[in-house]
Design an enzyme around this catalytic site. Structure first.
Site, PDB file in Angstrom:
ATOM      1  N   SER A  10       0.951  -0.754   0.443  1.00 39.77           N
ATOM      2  CA  SER A  10      -0.049   0.081  -0.318  1.00 39.77           C
ATOM      3  C   SER A  10       0.658   0.880   0.214  1.00 39.77           C
ATOM      4  O   SER A  10       0.233   2.581  -0.670  1.00 39.77           O
ATOM      5  CB  SER A  10      -0.997  -0.221   1.170  1.00 39.77           C
ATOM      6  OG  SER A  10      -0.258  -0.200   2.257  1.00 39.77           O
ATOM      7  N   GLY A  47      -7.936  -2.486 -13.015  1.00 37.29           N
ATOM      8  CA  GLY A  47      -8.893  -4.332 -13.383  1.00 37.29           C
ATOM      9  C   GLY A  47      -8.645  -5.015 -12.687  1.00 37.29           C
ATOM     10  O   GLY A  47      -8.760  -5.711 -11.800  1.00 37.29           O
ATOM     11  N   ASN A  83       7.280  -8.485   2.026  1.00 37.53           N
ATOM     12  CA  ASN A  83       7.926  -7.193   1.631  1.00 37.53           C
ATOM     13  C   ASN A  83       7.063  -6.475   2.798  1.00 37.53           C
ATOM     14  O   ASN A  83       8.073  -5.760   3.711  1.00 37.53           O
ATOM     15  CB  ASN A  83       7.224  -6.555   0.145  1.00 37.53           C
ATOM     16  CG  ASN A  83       7.606  -4.832   0.445  1.00 37.53           C
ATOM     17  OD1 ASN A  83       8.694  -4.730   1.388  1.00 37.53           O
ATOM     18  ND2 ASN A  83       5.917  -3.946   1.518  1.00 37.53           N
ATOM     19  N   SER A 135      17.380  -6.773   5.574  1.00 39.89           N
ATOM     20  CA  SER A 135      17.885  -5.835   5.164  1.00 39.89           C
ATOM     21  C   SER A 135      19.691  -5.230   5.693  1.00 39.89           C
ATOM     22  O   SER A 135      19.465  -6.647   6.053  1.00 39.89           O
ATOM     23  CB  SER A 135      16.760  -4.788   7.151  1.00 39.89           C
ATOM     24  OG  SER A 135      17.490  -3.792   7.139  1.00 39.89           O
ATOM     25  N   TYR A 148      14.475  -5.422  15.719  1.00 43.05           N
ATOM     26  CA  TYR A 148      14.789  -5.833  13.952  1.00 43.05           C
ATOM     27  C   TYR A 148      15.623  -6.255  13.801  1.00 43.05           C
ATOM     28  O   TYR A 148      15.078  -7.454  12.539  1.00 43.05           O
ATOM     29  CB  TYR A 148      14.131  -3.541  13.587  1.00 43.05           C
ATOM     30  CG  TYR A 148      14.168  -3.866  12.399  1.00 43.05           C
ATOM     31  CD1 TYR A 148      12.577  -3.790  11.377  1.00 43.05           C
ATOM     32  CD2 TYR A 148      15.507  -3.709  11.624  1.00 43.05           C
ATOM     33  CE1 TYR A 148      12.749  -4.123  10.064  1.00 43.05           C
ATOM     34  CE2 TYR A 148      14.686  -3.064   9.768  1.00 43.05           C
ATOM     35  CZ  TYR A 148      14.127  -3.136   9.410  1.00 43.05           C
ATOM     36  OH  TYR A 148      13.525  -3.603   8.332  1.00 43.05           O
ATOM     37  N   ALA A 150      17.410  -8.581  14.318  1.00 41.38           N
ATOM     38  CA  ALA A 150      16.902 -10.151  14.340  1.00 41.38           C
ATOM     39  C   ALA A 150      16.574 -10.534  13.590  1.00 41.38           C
ATOM     40  O   ALA A 150      16.150 -11.740  13.061  1.00 41.38           O
ATOM     41  CB  ALA A 150      16.965 -10.231  15.584  1.00 41.38           C
ATOM     42  N   LYS A 152      15.040  -9.819  10.195  1.00 40.89           N
ATOM     43  CA  LYS A 152      15.910  -9.660   9.139  1.00 40.89           C
ATOM     44  C   LYS A 152      17.088 -10.343   9.024  1.00 40.89           C
ATOM     45  O   LYS A 152      17.560 -11.220   7.804  1.00 40.89           O
ATOM     46  CB  LYS A 152      16.548  -8.583   8.787  1.00 40.89           C
ATOM     47  CG  LYS A 152      14.863  -7.178   8.711  1.00 40.89           C
ATOM     48  CD  LYS A 152      14.147  -7.357   7.839  1.00 40.89           C
ATOM     49  CE  LYS A 152      13.127  -6.232   7.731  1.00 40.89           C
ATOM     50  NZ  LYS A 152      12.428  -7.141   6.898  1.00 40.89           N
TER      51      LYS A 152
HETATM   52  P1  NAP Z   1       6.981   1.219   5.104  1.00 44.86           P
HETATM   53  O1  NAP Z   1       7.025   2.404   4.698  1.00 44.86           O
HETATM   54  O2  NAP Z   1       6.317   0.945   6.668  1.00 44.86           O
HETATM   55  O3  NAP Z   1       5.556  -0.356   4.268  1.00 44.86           O
HETATM   56  C1  NAP Z   1       5.137  -0.744   5.074  1.00 44.86           C
HETATM   57  C2  NAP Z   1       4.510  -1.732   4.444  1.00 44.86           C
HETATM   58  O4  NAP Z   1       3.473  -3.202   4.874  1.00 44.86           O
HETATM   59  C3  NAP Z   1       2.749  -0.882   4.604  1.00 44.86           C
HETATM   60  O5  NAP Z   1       2.198  -1.404   2.993  1.00 44.86           O
HETATM   61  C4  NAP Z   1       2.320  -1.326   5.863  1.00 44.86           C
HETATM   62  O6  NAP Z   1       0.409  -1.353   5.131  1.00 44.86           O
HETATM   63  C5  NAP Z   1       2.516  -3.177   5.731  1.00 44.86           C
HETATM   64  N1  NAP Z   1       2.460  -3.741   6.947  1.00 44.86           N
HETATM   65  C6  NAP Z   1       2.638  -3.397   7.635  1.00 44.86           C
HETATM   66  N2  NAP Z   1       2.582  -4.451   8.633  1.00 44.86           N
HETATM   67  C7  NAP Z   1       1.597  -5.026   8.228  1.00 44.86           C
HETATM   68  C8  NAP Z   1       1.203  -6.281   8.032  1.00 44.86           C
HETATM   69  N3  NAP Z   1       0.197  -6.628   9.682  1.00 44.86           N
HETATM   70  N4  NAP Z   1      -0.125  -6.984   7.998  1.00 44.86           N
HETATM   71  C9  NAP Z   1      -0.196  -6.395   6.287  1.00 44.86           C
HETATM   72  N5  NAP Z   1       0.794  -5.466   5.770  1.00 44.86           N
HETATM   73  C10 NAP Z   1       1.603  -4.839   7.067  1.00 44.86           C
HETATM   74  O7  NAP Z   1       7.965   0.405   4.735  1.00 44.86           O
HETATM   75  P2  NAP Z   1       9.219   0.060   3.655  1.00 44.86           P
HETATM   76  O8  NAP Z   1       9.861   0.964   3.931  1.00 44.86           O
HETATM   77  O9  NAP Z   1       8.481   0.626   2.849  1.00 44.86           O
HETATM   78  O10 NAP Z   1       9.820  -1.168   3.710  1.00 44.86           O
HETATM   79  C11 NAP Z   1       9.422  -2.140   3.335  1.00 44.86           C
HETATM   80  C12 NAP Z   1       9.297  -3.252   3.534  1.00 44.86           C
HETATM   81  O11 NAP Z   1      11.615  -3.148   3.407  1.00 44.86           O
HETATM   82  C13 NAP Z   1       9.858  -3.836   5.110  1.00 44.86           C
HETATM   83  O12 NAP Z   1      10.086  -5.092   5.295  1.00 44.86           O
HETATM   84  C14 NAP Z   1      11.349  -3.063   5.548  1.00 44.86           C
HETATM   85  O13 NAP Z   1      11.998  -3.781   6.244  1.00 44.86           O
HETATM   86  C15 NAP Z   1      12.553  -2.905   4.456  1.00 44.86           C
HETATM   87  N6  NAP Z   1      13.481  -2.500   4.691  1.00 44.86           N
HETATM   88  C16 NAP Z   1      13.049  -0.983   4.545  1.00 44.86           C
HETATM   89  C17 NAP Z   1      13.831  -0.281   4.549  1.00 44.86           C
HETATM   90  C18 NAP Z   1      13.681   1.083   4.392  1.00 44.86           C
HETATM   91  O14 NAP Z   1      15.194   2.362   3.959  1.00 44.86           O
HETATM   92  N7  NAP Z   1      12.476   1.391   4.375  1.00 44.86           N
HETATM   93  C19 NAP Z   1      15.273  -0.666   3.961  1.00 44.86           C
HETATM   94  C20 NAP Z   1      15.184  -1.831   4.173  1.00 44.86           C
HETATM   95  C21 NAP Z   1      14.648  -3.035   3.863  1.00 44.86           C
HETATM   96  P3  NAP Z   1      -0.174  -0.989   6.767  1.00 44.86           P
HETATM   97  O15 NAP Z   1       0.173  -0.262   8.054  1.00 44.86           O
HETATM   98  O16 NAP Z   1      -1.617  -0.616   6.370  1.00 44.86           O
HETATM   99  O17 NAP Z   1      -0.679  -1.965   7.347  1.00 44.86           O
END
Ligand code: NAP
Length: 240
Positions: A10, A47, A83, A135, A148, A150, A152
């Site tokens: 989302s 769609g 993800n 990560s 977090y 741990a 990953k």
């Molecule tokens: P984000 O902007 O917080 O987005 C997280 C997504 O996961 C949102 O769509 C959220 O939607 C959904 N989500 C969270 N908990 C959920 C649940 N219990 N059930 C269903 N959906 C859930 O985070 P992001 O930065 O895009 O991160 C995406 C992935 O990349 C994660 O696994 C994160 O650990 C990894 N990552 C991010 C970074 C970074 O710097 N941002 C770096 C390394 C790895 P809702 O809140 O509506 O549920």
């Protein structure tokens, strides 16, 4: 036609991944706890090639029903991108039980349950891709992110073992480990920390969803047929 299920599409990285698969003509199913303008716009624009439901990764009955709905609406799922994830920023000594449970339940247990649901039918397809978004902090560590990190590192272990279980059925399992991305998850990083991260990154900037999408697309393609059990780091060189 290929069907990709991307958890947590989302917003943030997940939304970038959804865009990248839809633009390549691949059908996409995604879910998160809440709908966003993006999920509504995709539904209108794409769609029958897009399917969204609001549900939580940890909710086993809801996830089971969702997988059935995706199969009925889009067809067999042959690409799974794990993800969805949550972060918790605090030193361990100041972290309560709820924080520990929330991060482990989402990032690990929820991912295990979803992957089990998807890989069972995938085994009979004779081709599949599973990509876990881990990560670099699972590899390097980061102060204030022990729980977090741990989860990953745990995902990378999951990748290596599952690759051994599924390889014989032509299903590859890999991790993509991003560095620091500009998404809502990193909004709480202050300007000083941001400047430090950029200063330590050879490419001189934070990453974007598009940077990570390129690596995910490669691993999801036929060109990566013989690559499994790997962790592909996409971090602009900060961990090099
Ligand atoms: P984000 O902007 O917080 O987005 C997280 C997504 O996961 C949102 O769509 C959220 O939607 C959904 N989500 C969270 N908990 C959920 C649940 N219990 N059930 C269903 N959906 C859930 O985070 P992001 O930065 O895009 O991160 C995406 C992935 O990349 C994660 O696994 C994160 O650990 C990894 N990552 C991010 C970074 C970074 O710097 N941002 C770096 C390394 C790895 P809702 O809140 O509506 O549920």
């Amino acid at each position: 036609m290929k069907v990709a299920l991307i958890s947590g599409g989302s917003k943030g990285l997940g939304a970038g991944l959804v865009d990248s698969f839809l633009e390549r003509g691949i059908k996409v199913a995604t879910f998160s706890r809440s709908a966003t303008e993006k999920t509504e716009a995709w539904q209108k624009k794409y769609g029958e090639n897009f399917y969204f439901e609001a549900l939580s990764l940890g909710d086993k009955p809801a996830c089971k029903q969702y997988i059935q709905n995706v199969q009925e609406k889009l067809g067999d799922i042959n690409i799974l991108i794990n993800n969805a994830g949550v972060a918790h920023t605090a030193v361990l000594a100041l972290s309560d039980d709820d924080a520990i449970d929330r991060v482990i339940d989402t990032n690990l247990k929820g991912t295990f349950y979803l992957t089990r649901l998807v890989c069972r039918p995938m085994l009979s397809l004779g081709w599949g891709r599973i990509i876990n978004i881990s990560s670099i902090v699972g590899l390097s560590g980061y102060r204030g992110l022990s729980i977090y990190s741990a989860t990953k590192a745990g995902l990378d272990g999951f990748t290596r073992s599952l690759a051994r279980e599924l390889g014989a059925r032509n299903i590859t399992v890999n991790s993509v480990a991003p560095g620091y991305l500009t998404t809502e998850m990193t909004e709480e990083i202050n300007e000083k920390q941001r400047a430090q991260i950029i200063g330590r990154t050879p490419m001189g900037r934070m990453g974007t969803a598009q940077d990570v999408a390129g690596a995910v697309q490669f691993l999801a393609s036929e060109e990566a047929d013989f690559i499994t059990g790997q962790v592909l780091v996409v971090d602009g060189g900060i961990g090099a």
